[in-house]
Design a protein around this motif. Structure first.
Motif, PDB file in Angstrom:
ATOM      1  N   VAL A   1       0.827  -1.205   0.000  1.00  0.00           N
ATOM      2  CA  VAL A   1       0.000   0.000   0.000  1.00  0.00           C
ATOM      3  C   VAL A   1       0.860   1.253   0.000  1.00  0.00           C
ATOM      4  CG1 VAL A   1      -1.772   1.277   1.257  1.00  0.00           C
ATOM      5  CG2 VAL A   1      -1.888  -1.212   1.146  1.00  0.00           C
ATOM      6  N   ALA A   2       1.933   1.256   0.781  1.00  0.00           N
ATOM      7  CA  ALA A   2       2.771   2.445   0.869  1.00  0.00           C
ATOM      8  C   ALA A   2       3.431   2.763  -0.474  1.00  0.00           C
ATOM      9  CB  ALA A   2       3.839   2.241   1.946  1.00  0.00           C
ATOM     10  N   ARG A   3       3.915   1.709  -1.162  1.00  0.00           N
ATOM     11  CA  ARG A   3       4.561   1.934  -2.447  1.00  0.00           C
ATOM     12  C   ARG A   3       3.565   2.436  -3.484  1.00  0.00           C
ATOM     13  NH1 ARG A   3       5.821  -2.944  -3.786  1.00  0.00           N
ATOM     14  NH2 ARG A   3       4.274  -3.140  -5.441  1.00  0.00           N
ATOM     15  N   VAL A   4       2.373   1.825  -3.504  1.00  0.00           N
ATOM     16  CA  VAL A   4       1.359   2.262  -4.475  1.00  0.00           C
ATOM     17  C   VAL A   4       0.945   3.704  -4.211  1.00  0.00           C
ATOM     18  CG1 VAL A   4      -0.990   1.864  -5.275  1.00  0.00           C
ATOM     19  CG2 VAL A   4       0.532  -0.070  -4.901  1.00  0.00           C
ATOM     20  N   ALA A   5       0.762   4.059  -2.919  1.00  0.00           N
ATOM     21  CA  ALA A   5       0.387   5.435  -2.585  1.00  0.00           C
ATOM     22  C   ALA A   5       1.488   6.416  -2.972  1.00  0.00           C
ATOM     23  CB  ALA A   5       0.074   5.528  -1.096  1.00  0.00           C
ATOM     24  N   SER A   6       2.756   6.037  -2.726  1.00  0.00           N
ATOM     25  CA  SER A   6       3.869   6.914  -3.079  1.00  0.00           C
ATOM     26  C   SER A   6       3.953   7.121  -4.584  1.00  0.00           C
ATOM     27  CB  SER A   6       5.169   6.318  -2.550  1.00  0.00           C
ATOM     28  OG  SER A   6       6.274   7.099  -2.947  1.00  0.00           O
ATOM     29  N   ASN A   7       3.833   6.033  -5.340  1.00  0.00           N
ATOM     30  CA  ASN A   7       3.870   6.166  -6.798  1.00  0.00           C
ATOM     31  C   ASN A   7       2.678   6.977  -7.313  1.00  0.00           C
ATOM     32  OD1 ASN A   7       6.190   4.644  -6.879  1.00  0.00           O
ATOM     33  ND2 ASN A   7       5.141   2.717  -7.325  1.00  0.00           N
TER      34      ASN A   7
END
Length: 247
Positions: free
Chosen positions: A49-55
């Motif tokens: 979730v964190a990576r998707v939100a950051s991207n």
């Protein structure tokens, strides 16, 4: 891999269909690129979730910055460009009569070809009733050709008074062209034209035929200025102070 194809195939298939059509090309690319960046398909996929939100935030920020840049940087068809093109044409017209830095026919034609292209682009971005910049560019090109012809008819070995009158007339022509582009008529052009005629008659080394041809060309230029100024009066936007076109 079959599961990956089943999941990603449908949305990417629709987006690729959009890419194949020039009308929807931008929408297809706008979907495919962020979709692949967010999903990052591979054999060892996981959901973070964190990576998707950051991207997602990075993509959104990049799109917003690009949008603002396109909004702030206007295309090259604004009033500033139009004024520079007309002013550059007037400066080249003035250089035709310059004693030391006289512009030749090839150089003038090359510059005017590029200016005419930009003036045509400017006209396409304006309402129909304000599309007069292509005509101004063509008028400048014609004035340059006539000026080169007139200056060529005046003998380079002529008296200093005639050469000075010819240079003053050329500068007055450049100023009158800019005034015409603003919808005004510069009366100084006719006065300098009369001085040029007088100087040619007093020089004593010019054929009568050449004097008559130059006088006719000068009169046609004056009528062109008056006609264009009357046409552009009230619609011209080049009301900024005219730049000094003297070389």
């Amino acid at each position: 891999f079959p599961l990956l194809i089943l999941i990603l195939g449908a949305p990417l298939f629709v987006a690729l269909l959009a890419i194949s059509n020039p009308t929807t090309l931008a929408y297809g690319l706008g979907f495919c690129t962020p979709y692949i960046i967010l999903v990052q398909p591979g054999n060892a996929m996981d959901f973070d979730v964190a990576r998707v939100a950051s991207n997602g935030l990075a993509i959104t920020g990049g799109i917003f910055i690009a949008y603002m840049m396109f909004r702030l940087i206007t295309p090259p068809n604004g009033p500033g460009l139009r004024r520079r093109l007309i002013r550059g044409t007037a400066q080249d017209l003035a250089m035709i009569g310059h004693h030391r830095h006289r512009i030749n026919e090839e150089g003038f034609n090359a510059r005017m070809a590029d200016r005419l292209r930009w003036l045509t682009i400017c006209d396409k971005a304006l309402p129909e009733e304000r599309r007069h910049f292509t005509d101004l560019g063509l008028t400048g090109l014609n004035l340059g050709q006539v000026s080169l012809w007139v200056q060529g008819r005046i003998n380079t070995q002529s008296s200093p008074a005639l050469q000075d009158s010819a240079a003053r007339w050329q500068q007055s022509l450049a100023d009158a062209y800019q005034a015409c582009a603003r919808g005004h008529c510069d009366d100084r052009f006719r006065a300098d034209s009369e001085r040029l005629k007088t100087a040619m008659a007093e020089a004593g080394n010019m054929e009568q035929r050449n004097q008559e041809l130059i006088a006719g060309a000068v009169e046609r230029i004056a009528l062109t200025f008056e006609r264009m100024a009357a046409r552009l009066a009230g619609t011209a936007e080049l009301d900024a102070p005219a730049a000094n076109t003297s070389g």
